[in-house]
Design an enzyme around this catalytic site. Structure first.
Site, PDB file in Angstrom:
ATOM      1  CG  HIS A  93      -1.984  -1.121   1.056  1.00 31.28           C
ATOM      2  ND1 HIS A  93      -2.447  -1.844   2.127  1.00 31.28           N
ATOM      3  CD2 HIS A  93      -2.610  -1.619  -0.047  1.00 31.28           C
ATOM      4  CE1 HIS A  93      -3.332  -2.736   1.698  1.00 31.28           C
ATOM      5  NE2 HIS A  93      -3.442  -2.620   0.385  1.00 31.28           N
ATOM      6  CG  HIS A 128      -7.093 -10.964  -6.949  1.00 30.72           C
ATOM      7  ND1 HIS A 128      -6.348 -10.670  -8.082  1.00 30.72           N
ATOM      8  CD2 HIS A 128      -7.580 -12.219  -7.139  1.00 30.72           C
ATOM      9  CE1 HIS A 128      -6.375 -11.702  -8.907  1.00 30.72           C
ATOM     10  NE2 HIS A 128      -7.109 -12.655  -8.366  1.00 30.72           N
ATOM     11  CB  SER A 188      -5.563  -2.047  -2.935  1.00 29.93           C
ATOM     12  OG  SER A 188      -4.558  -2.851  -2.370  1.00 29.93           O
ATOM     13  CD  GLU A 216     -12.518 -10.706  -3.263  1.00 26.62           C
ATOM     14  OE1 GLU A 216     -12.563 -11.959  -3.142  1.00 26.62           O
ATOM     15  OE2 GLU A 216     -11.460 -10.060  -3.333  1.00 26.62           O
ATOM     16  N   GLY A 252     -10.710 -11.822 -11.260  1.00 29.30           N
ATOM     17  CA  GLY A 252      -9.907 -10.621 -11.453  1.00 29.30           C
ATOM     18  C   GLY A 252      -9.120 -10.601 -12.739  1.00 29.30           C
ATOM     19  CG  ASP A 288      -3.462  -7.674  -4.485  1.00 26.55           C
ATOM     20  OD1 ASP A 288      -4.354  -7.639  -5.354  1.00 26.55           O
ATOM     21  OD2 ASP A 288      -3.611  -7.215  -3.343  1.00 26.55           O
TER      22      ASP A 288
END
Length: 283
Positions: free
Chosen positions: A19, A42, A100, A118, A144, A164
């Site tokens: 982050h 994700h 994020s 998601e 994703g 990610d």
């Protein structure tokens, strides 16, 4: 694989690296008065209560964000991250940790767009709830990687992508490389952030080599370790970020930030590394 829930790990040292880099890249994109697009492959639930039993069960945030939360001597490279996270908390207390998608949304302007994917049913519902009423944020219950392919190139012609996955399966490694290969064909000028864990060092190195072999674009590798990664020792020793087409001076900012993070998070056993895998940001 739909068993992974990030609430157990929110705010850990890997999140701090991911982050901090994400927020610094967004800060760079905001310097131009032109809209940009952010794609989060994700996204998780977007916002985590660190007092919840799930977060308390592992307490991983105590070895991550909690170690740097009230420091006044933050390196410049961490400032956008901490400043944005403070917006989700009252005063100096640390209770809410933003993922994020919500960190990015809080920084972005009304002209920018954000897509958050998601697939996990519970995490998706929570993400929908946490994103309710937020401008320019589209939440979708999609794979994703497939959603990324459909979204590129963005109409803004500038922006970034965060990839990610949980990496619970070896198939995730292959999917990351395949998704990047296709994405860079469609949107070669985009900034790509790829997060990866270092649990098995050989596996992490193989993934990095696969990504580095994809293109001639500039690729910056950033790694943060809480301890020395030893094959077979179990658990996540560290994590890394690959930044494709990195912003100017990101390497310089992280050269100051990563050693500082090591001192705060794991001064006895931690380490960090920065390396150019392709290109040279000093050109």
């Amino acid at each position: 694989m739909l068993s992974y829930q990030h609430g157990f790990h929110a705010g850990n040292f890997a999140d701090v690296l991911k982050h901090a880099v994400l927020c610094q890249v967004i800060e760079y994109l905001l310097q131009k008065d032109k809209p940009f697009y952010f794609h989060d492959t994700h996204a998780g639930r977007g916002l985590y209560d660190l007092t919840h039993p799930v977060a308390q069960k592992t307490g991983e945030y105590r070895e991550g964000i909690a170690r740097i939360w009230n420091h006044r001597d933050l390196p410049t490279g961490l400032a956008p991250y901490i400043r944005t996270l403070q917006d989700f908390n009252a005063g100096t207390s640390l209770r809410m940790y933003a993922g994020s998608s919500l960190l990015a949304q809080r920084m972005m302007t009304g002209a920018d767009r954000l897509a958050a994917n998601e697939l996990h049913p519970q995490e998706y519902q929570a993400l929908q709830d946490n994103a309710k009423g937020l401008r320019n944020l589209r939440v979708s219950k999609e794979d994703g990687f497939a959603a990324l392919k459909a979204a590129l190139p963005p109409r803004e012609r500038r922006g970034l992508v965060l990839i990610d996955p949980s990496y619970e399966l070896l198939a995730d490694d292959v999917a990351v490389v395949d998704a990047l290969r296709e994405a860079m064909k469609r949107f070669s000028t985009g900034i790509y952030l790829v997060w990866y864990p270092v649990v098995e060092p050989a596996r992490a190195r193989k993934l990095v080599r696969g990504i580095a072999a994809l293109a001639k674009e500039k690729i910056l590798q950033l790694e943060l370790f809480a301890r020395d990664p030893v094959a077979g020792s179990g658990g996540m020793a560290g994590s890394g970020m690959l930044v494709i087409n990195p912003p100017w001076q990101l390497d310089t900012l992280m050269q100051d930030a990563l050693p500082w993070l090591v001192k705060q998070i794991s001064p006895d056993t931690g380490s960090s590394r920065i390396e150019w895998l392709a290109g040279n940001n000093g050109e």
